[in-house]
Write a protein that holds these residues in place. Structure first.
Motif, PDB file in Angstrom:
ATOM      1  N   ASN A 864     -43.460 -93.539  16.172  1.00 58.68           N
ATOM      2  CA  ASN A 864     -43.798 -93.751  17.579  1.00 58.68           C
ATOM      3  C   ASN A 864     -45.165 -93.165  17.893  1.00 58.68           C
ATOM      4  OD1 ASN A 864     -41.781 -95.244  18.579  1.00 58.68           O
ATOM      5  ND2 ASN A 864     -40.469 -93.488  19.104  1.00 58.68           N
ATOM      6  N   GLU A 865     -45.341 -91.976  17.421  1.00 62.47           N
ATOM      7  CA  GLU A 865     -46.612 -91.314  17.697  1.00 62.47           C
ATOM      8  C   GLU A 865     -47.761 -92.116  17.114  1.00 62.47           C
ATOM      9  OE1 GLU A 865     -45.729 -87.602  16.051  1.00 62.47           O
ATOM     10  OE2 GLU A 865     -44.907 -86.794  17.911  1.00 62.47           O
ATOM     11  N   LEU A 867     -47.814 -95.210  16.503  1.00 61.00           N
ATOM     12  CA  LEU A 867     -47.956 -96.447  17.255  1.00 61.00           C
ATOM     13  C   LEU A 867     -48.820 -96.228  18.482  1.00 61.00           C
ATOM     14  CD1 LEU A 867     -46.849 -99.225  16.792  1.00 61.00           C
ATOM     15  CD2 LEU A 867     -45.033 -98.722  18.416  1.00 61.00           C
ATOM     16  N   MET A 868     -48.490 -95.185  19.140  1.00 62.19           N
ATOM     17  CA  MET A 868     -49.227 -94.900  20.354  1.00 62.19           C
ATOM     18  C   MET A 868     -50.688 -94.598  20.035  1.00 62.19           C
ATOM     19  SD  MET A 868     -48.547 -92.195  23.284  1.00 62.19           S
ATOM     20  CE  MET A 868     -49.879 -91.473  24.196  1.00 62.19           C
ATOM     21  N   ARG A 871     -52.392 -97.854  19.501  1.00 63.18           N
ATOM     22  CA  ARG A 871     -52.601 -98.646  20.700  1.00 63.18           C
ATOM     23  C   ARG A 871     -53.637 -98.012  21.621  1.00 63.18           C
ATOM     24  NH1 ARG A 871     -48.829-102.552  22.388  1.00 63.18           N
ATOM     25  NH2 ARG A 871     -48.128-103.540  20.467  1.00 63.18           N
ATOM     26  N   SER A 872     -53.457 -96.767  21.798  1.00 60.21           N
ATOM     27  CA  SER A 872     -54.277 -96.145  22.839  1.00 60.21           C
ATOM     28  C   SER A 872     -55.639 -95.715  22.296  1.00 60.21           C
ATOM     29  CB  SER A 872     -53.555 -94.928  23.404  1.00 60.21           C
ATOM     30  OG  SER A 872     -53.401 -93.987  22.372  1.00 60.21           O
ATOM     31  N   ASN A 874     -56.494 -93.087  21.235  1.00 62.04           N
ATOM     32  CA  ASN A 874     -56.656 -91.643  21.119  1.00 62.04           C
ATOM     33  C   ASN A 874     -55.423 -91.054  20.471  1.00 62.04           C
ATOM     34  OD1 ASN A 874     -54.653 -91.321  22.970  1.00 62.04           O
ATOM     35  ND2 ASN A 874     -56.031 -90.859  24.671  1.00 62.04           N
ATOM     36  N   GLY A 876     -53.343 -88.879  21.529  1.00 60.63           N
ATOM     37  CA  GLY A 876     -52.214 -88.511  22.359  1.00 60.63           C
ATOM     38  C   GLY A 876     -51.619 -87.195  21.938  1.00 60.63           C
ATOM     39  N   TYR A 877     -50.360 -87.184  21.828  1.00 61.97           N
ATOM     40  CA  TYR A 877     -49.702 -85.951  21.477  1.00 61.97           C
ATOM     41  C   TYR A 877     -49.907 -85.640  19.998  1.00 61.97           C
ATOM     42  CZ  TYR A 877     -45.973 -83.068  19.845  1.00 61.97           C
ATOM     43  OH  TYR A 877     -45.269 -82.107  19.205  1.00 61.97           O
TER      44      TYR A 877
ATOM     45  N   ARG B 419     -41.367 -83.267  21.072  1.00 62.78           N
ATOM     46  CA  ARG B 419     -42.482 -84.149  20.727  1.00 62.78           C
ATOM     47  C   ARG B 419     -42.362 -85.469  21.464  1.00 62.78           C
ATOM     48  NH1 ARG B 419     -42.392 -83.913  14.351  1.00 62.78           N
ATOM     49  NH2 ARG B 419     -43.790 -85.709  14.414  1.00 62.78           N
ATOM     50  N   GLN B 422     -43.255 -85.058  25.048  1.00 64.80           N
ATOM     51  CA  GLN B 422     -44.703 -84.894  25.151  1.00 64.80           C
ATOM     52  C   GLN B 422     -45.396 -86.244  25.032  1.00 64.80           C
ATOM     53  OE1 GLN B 422     -45.472 -81.801  25.544  1.00 64.80           O
ATOM     54  NE2 GLN B 422     -47.709 -81.832  25.579  1.00 64.80           N
ATOM     55  N   LEU B 423     -44.892 -87.018  24.138  1.00 62.12           N
ATOM     56  CA  LEU B 423     -45.453 -88.341  23.924  1.00 62.12           C
ATOM     57  C   LEU B 423     -45.339 -89.156  25.194  1.00 62.12           C
ATOM     58  CD1 LEU B 423     -46.583 -90.081  21.600  1.00 62.12           C
ATOM     59  CD2 LEU B 423     -44.287 -90.930  21.255  1.00 62.12           C
ATOM     60  N   ASN B 426     -47.635 -87.950  27.928  1.00 59.63           N
ATOM     61  CA  ASN B 426     -49.012 -88.341  27.613  1.00 59.63           C
ATOM     62  C   ASN B 426     -49.236 -89.798  27.949  1.00 59.63           C
ATOM     63  OD1 ASN B 426     -49.875 -85.935  26.831  1.00 59.63           O
ATOM     64  ND2 ASN B 426     -50.091 -86.399  24.647  1.00 59.63           N
ATOM     65  N   LEU B 427     -48.251 -90.577  27.608  1.00 59.09           N
ATOM     66  CA  LEU B 427     -48.363 -92.000  27.885  1.00 59.09           C
ATOM     67  C   LEU B 427     -48.502 -92.223  29.376  1.00 59.09           C
ATOM     68  CD1 LEU B 427     -45.967 -93.996  25.623  1.00 59.09           C
ATOM     69  CD2 LEU B 427     -48.384 -94.367  26.023  1.00 59.09           C
ATOM     70  N   LYS B 430     -51.965 -91.055  30.649  1.00 62.83           N
ATOM     71  CA  LYS B 430     -53.195 -91.742  30.244  1.00 62.83           C
ATOM     72  C   LYS B 430     -53.149 -93.243  30.448  1.00 62.83           C
ATOM     73  CE  LYS B 430     -54.514 -88.124  27.159  1.00 62.83           C
ATOM     74  NZ  LYS B 430     -54.364 -87.585  25.812  1.00 62.83           N
ATOM     75  N   HIS B 431     -51.987 -93.801  30.372  1.00 68.05           N
ATOM     76  CA  HIS B 431     -51.924 -95.264  30.504  1.00 68.05           C
ATOM     77  C   HIS B 431     -50.989 -95.636  31.642  1.00 68.05           C
ATOM     78  CE1 HIS B 431     -53.740 -95.879  26.503  1.00 68.05           C
ATOM     79  NE2 HIS B 431     -53.230 -94.677  26.314  1.00 68.05           N
ATOM     80  N   PHE B 441     -42.240 -97.833  25.216  1.00 72.64           N
ATOM     81  CA  PHE B 441     -42.515 -96.635  24.423  1.00 72.64           C
ATOM     82  C   PHE B 441     -41.603 -95.492  24.798  1.00 72.64           C
ATOM     83  CE2 PHE B 441     -46.842 -98.150  23.280  1.00 72.64           C
ATOM     84  CZ  PHE B 441     -46.663 -98.010  21.930  1.00 72.64           C
ATOM     85  N   GLU B 444     -38.088 -95.874  23.656  1.00 71.51           N
ATOM     86  CA  GLU B 444     -37.958 -95.620  22.228  1.00 71.51           C
ATOM     87  C   GLU B 444     -38.017 -94.141  21.912  1.00 71.51           C
ATOM     88  OE1 GLU B 444     -39.954 -99.455  20.204  1.00 71.51           O
ATOM     89  OE2 GLU B 444     -40.648 -97.492  19.573  1.00 71.51           O
TER      90      GLU B 444
END
Lengths: 953, 451
Positions: A864-865, A867-868, A871-872, A874, A876-877, B419, B422-423, B426-427, B430-431, B441, B444
């Motif tokens: 997941n991380e 993936l993000m 996509r993004s 950056n 991210g986490y 985690r 946090q993800l 963050n999502l 930022k988005h 996301f 999931e």
């Protein structure tokens, strides 16, 4: 290539066209405006004269010559349009004509007509030039074919005339060579003749000079040629000279003024000198020097000739200052004979240069009152920098600015050294020529030492440092033996070398009377490191002291580059002499690893050499991990040869252009300085094996986890993929086979395989190292065995292990204990029975599933991380998480960045007097160094840096 | 600052560091070391006396020097130059006293001093205006203090320097005054004060970033050596020494200039039960420096933690005992050291064994069997040790502790939900544009988190 179309005014004065027309022929000046008739007149003049006196049948001969001449003419025309077809025809015609006219021109049948030789030379030169410019000048297919044919043909053909060609090239001047003894060979003869001899040419040259620099018109076209940097590169210097005729004039005048001032001082000495009527008086000598010098570097002066003239002046120069001046010019003239950066000064010339320099320093030593003039004239600067063009560009011009007028000994020494290296690069190392050449080194060293001492007493520390640096580079790679051990070792080396070595050594010893080391490189064993220098012990004994002294001078006074280089040499020297810790500390203290990527390439190569030597040293010391860390970087890219400056690797991708290739050739180390490749590879692979095999056994389940040596793994994979594996044939295969054996715990076979390696021959304490290696193999075999087979045991008694691996109980105990402590082995001792009890932690099925489940969940999150992240754009986490992980890893394993090799700068002091930024170095050092029983991960940082360092090439 | 006392003895005393250390100390500080050696017989008495005399030669403690001279040469008449020196010293003392007069008057007047303190007028300007104190006399005070120190009047020196520091504005002078004061406090065995000075000095050294690193290194080296006096005498010293020496900069200095200090650091770590965690780092350092410095104490750790050679460790422990007894700084820590070292051995031993014979253990620990058994029982009872005693076979049986599967699973999944969370945040942060994607996301990742 119309080399005969010279516009030189000299072609007209027939009286002594000797030197002039000679150099004319050497020049390359296509000037279309000059017509063949002119040429005809020119060449007729000298060939007439040349052949005129002896021949009987004048008219027939003239006719033949006329034929030749016209033929050459056509050849020249064809050459100009690059028409090889036609040239081939011409060549055939030429040969026909030769056989036809043989009777006329050469009734005795023992000499080849000179004019024919000249034609050959023209052809040869042109072929060479075309060859060099191949990629620039495109030939069409037909033309190219005939070019190649011609090339072959001529090569074969010219074999016959080799000697004549040589003669001609040496003294292309003319026919009158036929009558007189060859000028270039005459050293001290013709004293009586010398006066007019010396005078005449110089007069005429002076004429031609004042005659308005005849080449004024041709400079432009000449430059064109110069741009293609072919062999004609040697013109460069002359070119720069020619560009400043005005300056020349200035110089002359200034020189005059200087002379006037010096004259006053020396009137009394002159008086003495004049007592001998035969001798020239000092004033005359000066004048003569001036005359000769004026033409120096001109296109139509022949440096050989000039050299001769100057030499003849030598006995006439009485007072030291004048002597030095003359000598200086002689030396310069010597250097002038080789103007190309690609070729080297011929060996006899080199030696005589050394002689003259020795004379200079002798004079200086005998007359302490004589001081070298500091340059306040701008002129010598230009001259020097023109001279120094061949030197590395790095030597800043500002340092040249305070060059003494009369003799820049330092520049001479450096040039001499460069020429020496170049000649070693050029000579085939398997010949006795090479050995002789190597034997010249002491000459140079002695000279350098004297000059250094001179500068030292003259109080010029900067120069002292620079010369010391040169000396260091000649000393650092020589192994100094124990005086006790020396004799047999030297004897052994002599035995290794073919008999010729001994004899050459002996005969070399004579000229090099009290000279220093004469290393005797055996043509077979390239490992200079191990080659003992069979030498008088006198110099050898304090080689360490010499090294220390020299380097300390350099550290104190040298510039940054010198310091770095001699630092590296010093480290190399320590490493060579088994002082690993000292060498390592110096390496770390100087922080060279951080800054080496900003250095010039030769220094980087030296750095690589030093690292390699350090690795070897660590290996001999039994410090396997250190050895591996030192060498891993070098072998990561597979371009070891190139990185060490010991040969050129063919690049897989793309050709190098010739310019690059030439540069690379210039970087090569002379053969006797090489580090034995085979040994290096063996050491690298063996240390990788010792680290990697247990590591692989430990992480048998997931091998991707930790890789210590990628290179080693690659070879191992390669080996595994093979359908059949034959007995090992080279170093690599042997080591790989050994590691396969080690993997099974069969250390005996392993050591057997390794003992067969070539490298042991080159190791001077091979037995110790072998013992060390055996011990290490036993230990690592024990570890590997336990990792691999612990699952099959419930308990093992310590006796069994000691029996299996032939290790003392203590060692087994401590190895197993440390494995237990670091939790690599799940077991514990049963003290009463002295055996190891294995603790199987086999999970139940449910537990196993749970573990797998947890793992998969973790994977999911990670995906997941990712993936993000994708996509993004950056992190991210994930970014943070990664960092955190990394930090954890660092904590746990003691640094992981700045691992690999000595990456971690250890914050130790600086080198004596230097002491650079030491703060904060320590953390890194931990990383770089000991990683307990763990780790050994070739850090990511390490690889990246490696990449950079390669890219820098 | 000092120079090595020329104590060259015929028998090279094992592991005695006095000669190594003394170059880094002030003359006066070397004295206690020599006094200590007096009773140890490691050096001959004559050598020691000579060393002392040498030491005193450049100080102003002329009387003392004469005494020693007499002792050394068995005479009653000290040489003339000593007497002359004495006169010079006295004269100089008087002169300095006079020069520093105004300052001294202020300082010696307690009442005035406390009043000035109260009014916060104890500064140079005020004194200059009201008490005829000039910058020169302040300078003279410094010299006077130095002189006093040289004469052995440490108390006076300390006091003067204290006042000097209060008034002085020149940082360089201040710095050396602080060194002087530290030395004086140490010699007066005024450990609390000395500790304070030490701290101040340390800050000063670290703060002076503009000084060349070489000088800084030198100063740190001095500080390290001087601090040994304080740390091994102060109650809390054992903690502080570890704190100080394990700092990067100081560890660096130790490795670079004085690896022998590792002995003191090692001892401090061993006797300090709270500082177990440092042990690992220390062992690394010891290994690194093994090629320049080793002594039984560092070798002990090496044997125990690198080679796991218990026999060797025992031999070393015995040697350590000797070393400790003959070391000025460490002599007090001997018992602690032996006790803790034994414990270390035992613990390490237990970690890799599952069954140990008590008799053997007792032998290794150097105790009676019964005593050893008692010792072990105590350890077990204090829950320091997971073990049982099999009294029939006279064995200790260690409990095995391996990370259970449960723990492993927990370990692996520990961070996951955090985690994921946090993800998600963050999502969101930022988005916030493509809503649906983010939601997907989020879903999931939350799924993952729950697992």
């Amino acid at each position: 290539m119309s080399r005969f179309f010279t516009g030189g005014s000299s072609s007209d004065d027939e009286s002594d066209s000797g030197s002039d027309s000679g150099s004319d022929e050497r020049e390359t000046k296509p000037s279309a405006s000059k017509v063949p008739s002119r040429f005809a007149r020119d060449s007729s003049s000298d060939s007439d004269e040349g052949s005129g006196k002896k021949r009987v049948v004048r008219s027939a001969k003239d006719k033949a010559i006329e034929d030749f001449r016209s033929l050459i003419n056509t050849v020249n025309n064809h050459i100009r349009i690059n028409d090889w077809n036609a040239i081939t025809d011409d060549f055939d015609n030429l040969n026909k004509l030769l056989s036809k006219s043989q009777r006329v021109l050469n009734p005795e049948g023992n000499r080849t007509p000179r004019i024919y030789i000249r034609a050959l030379v023209i052809l040869e030169d042109f072929i060479k030039e075309t060859q060099d410019n191949k990629d620039k000048v495109k030939l069409n297919t037909l033309n190219a074919r005939s070019f190649n044919a011609m090339k072959q043909n001529l090569k074969k053909h010219n074999k016959k005339y080799e000697k004549e060609l040589e003669d001609y090239r040496k003294a292309p001047d003319s026919a009158d060579v036929d009558e007189k003894p060859v000028a270039s060979d005459s050293d001290e003869d013709e004293k009586s003749e010398s006066e007019d001899e010396a005078k005449e040419p110089s007069d005429s040259e002076k004429d031609s000079d004042s005659g308005g620099e005849s080449d004024g018109s041709s400079v432009g076209s000449y430059k064109e040629e110069e741009e293609d940097k072919g062999p004609s590169r040697w013109m460069l210097k002359a070119d720069t000279k020619d560009k400043k005729p005005a300056e020349k004039k200035d110089k002359k005048e200034k020189e005059k003024t200087v002379r006037v001032t010096t004259k006053k001082v020396k009137t009394d000495e002159e008086g003495k000198a004049e007592k001998k009527a035969v001798e020239l008086n000092q004033e005359d000598v000066k004048k003569k020097i001036k005359e000769i010098l004026v033409s120096r570097g001109k296109r139509n002066t022949d440096p050989v000739k000039q050299m001769e003239q100057l030499k003849e002046l030598l006995p006439h120069a009485k007072d030291p200052e004048l002597q030095i001046e003359v000598l200086t010019h002689v030396v310069s003239a010597h250097f002038d004979t080789n103007r190309s950066i690609a070729t080297h000064l011929s060996v006899p010339n080199w030696r005589s240069t050394v002689d003259f320099l020795t004379q200079i320093i002798q004079v200086l030593e005998n007359n302490p009152s004589v001081l070298l003039h500091e340059a306040d004239e701008p002129e010598p600067v230009a001259e020097q920098s023109a001279l120094g063009l061949n030197d590395e560009e790095l030597e800043g011009s500002e340092e040249k600015a305070n060059v003494p007028v009369q003799a820049n000994l330092m520049a001479f020494v450096e040039r001499l050294d460069d020429e020496y290296t170049k000649s070693l690069q050029a000579i085939d190392p398997h010949t006795s020529d090479y050995l002789q050449r190597v034997g010249d080194e002491p000459l140079f060293l002695e000279l350098a030492e004297r000059i250094q001492n001179y500068y030292d007493s003259a109080g010029k520390p900067k120069r002292v440092a620079r010369i010391a640096a040169r000396r260091v580079e000649h000393i650092y790679y020589k192994l100094e033996r124990d005086p006790t051990e020396k004799k047999p070792a030297a004897a052994a080396a002599d035995a290794d070398a073919p008999a010729s070595v001994a004899s050459t050594d002996a005969e070399l010893a004579a000229p090099a009377d009290n000279a220093a080391a004469v290393p005797a490189p055996t043509p077979v064993a390239s490992d200079n490191a191990e080659i003992p220098a069979a030498t008088p012990s006198k110099v050898k004994i304090d080689s360490k002291a010499v090294m220390d002294r020299l380097t300390s001078v350099i550290y104190a006074h040298g510039d940054e580059r010198l310091k770095t280089r001699s630092m590296l040499c010093h480290i190399y020297y320590h490493a060579l002499h088994e002082r690993f810790y000292q060498a390592r500390d110096m390496m770390l203290m100087s922080h060279l690893q951080d800054s080496i990527h900003h250095m010039d390439i030769p220094t980087q190569i030296l750095f690589n050499r030093t690292m390699a030597q350090l690795g070897l040293c660590a290996f001999r010391d039994g410090l396997i991990r250190e050895a591996h860390n030192c060498l891993a970087e070098l072998y990561a890219g597979g371009r070891v040869k190139e990185l060490l400056g010991q040969g050129i690797t063919n690049q897989r991708y793309g050709e190098k252009n010739p310019e690059q290739e030439k540069q690379e050739r210039r970087r090569q180390y002379p053969y006797h300085m090489h580090i034995n490749q085979e040994m290096l590879e063996a050491v690298h692979l063996i240390s990788a094996m010792l680290l990697e095999v247990p590591n692989m056994a430990l992480n048998a389940v997931d091998s991707r986890k930790k890789v210590i040596s990628k290179t080693f793994r690659r070879w191992l994979d390669f080996y595994d993929r093979q359908v059949f594996n034959g007995p090992p044939e080279n170093t690599r295969e042997a080591v790989i086979a050994a590691s396969k054996a080690l993997n099974k715990g069969d250390w005996k076979k392993s050591i057997e395989l390794l003992a067969k390696l070539q490298m042991w021959v080159h190791l001077h304490n091979a037995d110790n190292v072998k013992n060390m290696l055996k011990r290490k193999l036993q230990e690592e075999a024990l570890r590997t065995y336990l990792f691999t087979y612990s699952a099959s045991y419930d308990s093992i008694s310590i006796e069994q292990l000691t029996r299996l691996f032939e290790l003392p109980v203590n060692t087994v105990h401590s190895i197993v204990s440390s494995m237990m402590i670091s939790e690599e082995l799940h077991a514990s001792w049963d003290q009463p029975t002295n055996s190891i009890i294995m603790h199987r932690v086999e999970p139940t099925h449910l537990q196993f599933l749970a573990l797998q489940f947890a793992e998969k969940a973790a994977l999911l999150v990670e995906n997941n991380e990712r993936l993000m992240e994708m996509r993004s754009g950056n992190y991210g986490y994930r970014f943070d998480a990664k960092n955190q992980q990394q930090r954890e890893r660092e904590g746990g394993r003691g640094g992981y960045q700045g691992r690999g090799g000595f990456q971690g700068g250890r914050g130790r002091g600086g080198y004596p007097g230097g002491y650079q930024q030491r703060e904060g170095g320590f953390q890194q050092r931990e990383g770089g160094y000991q990683q307990g029983g763990r780790g050994g991960y070739q850090g990511r940082g390490g690889f990246q840096q490696r990449g950079q360092s390669q890219r820098a090439f | 600052m000092t120079e090595t006392p020329a104590s060259s003895s015929t028998v090279t005393p094992n592991y005695d560091l006095t000669q190594t250390i003394s170059p880094y100390l002030d003359r006066h500080l070397v004295f206690p070391l020599l006094e200590f050696l007096d009773g140890k017989n490691t050096y001959s008495e004559v050598d020691l006396l000579k060393a002392k005399l040498d030491l005193l030669d450049k100080t102003n403690m002329v009387d003392f020097a004469m005494d020693i001279y007499n002792k050394l040469h068995n005479t009653d008449t000290p040489p003339a130059d000593m007497k002359a020196h004495r006169d010079v010293v006295v004269a100089r003392l008087k002169q300095l006293q006079q020069e520093a007069g105004p300052m001294l008057r202020v300082i010696e007047n307690r009442e005035l001093l406390s009043r000035l303190r109260q009014d916060k007028t104890f500064n140079l300007q005020f004194l200059q205006e009201n008490h005829e104190v000039t910058p020169e006399s302040l300078e003279a005070l410094y010299k006077y203090a130095k002189f006093q120190f040289d004469c052995g009047n440490y108390a006076g020196a300390a006091e003067y320097l204290f006042h000097f520091r209060a008034l002085n504005t020149n940082p360089e002078r201040n710095f050396s005054a602080l060194w002087g004061k530290l030395a004086a406090e140490i010699l007066m065995q005024n450990w609390d004060e000395a500790l304070k000075d030490l701290g101040a000095l340390r800050e000063l050294i670290d703060a002076k970033s503009f000084t060349p690193p070489l000088v800084q290194l030198q100063q740190r080296t001095w500080l390290i050596h001087w601090s040994l006096f304080v740390f091994f005498n102060h109650a809390n010293g054992v903690n502080l020494i570890v704190d100080l020496f394990m700092q990067d900069r100081y560890l660096n200095a130790i490795q670079t200039t004085c690896p022998h200090v590792l002995r003191y650091l090692t001892t401090a770590v061993i006797i300090n039960k709270k500082r177990r965690n440092i042990l690992k780092d220390l062992v690394k350092v010891i290994q690194q420096e093994a090629y320049t410095y080793r002594d039984p104490i560092t070798e002990f750790l090496e044997a125990l933690y690198v080679n796991f050679d218990f026999e060797e460790a025992h031999i070393k422990l015995r040697q350590c005992d000797q070393v400790l007894q003959s070391d000025f700084f460490l002599v007090a820590t001997r018992n602690d050291f032996i006790e803790n070292a034994r414990l270390y051995i035992f613990e390490t031993y237990c970690r890799i064994h599952q069954k140990i014979d008590i008799t053997m253990l007792a032998e290794k620990l150097g105790m009676e069997v019964a005593e050893a058994e008692r010792w072990i029982v105590n350890l077990i009872r204090n829950a320091r040790l997971d073990a049982k005693i099999d009294s029939k076979d006279n064995h200790v049986i260690m409990g095995t502790q391996y990370p259970s599967v449960y723990q492993k699973v927990i370990e692996k999944t520990k961070g996951l939900s955090f985690r994921s969370y946090q993800l998600a945040t963050n999502l969101n942060k930022k988005h916030d544009e493509p809503r649906d994607q983010t939601n997907r996301f989020q879903d999931e990742s939350e799924d993952a988190g729950e697992q």
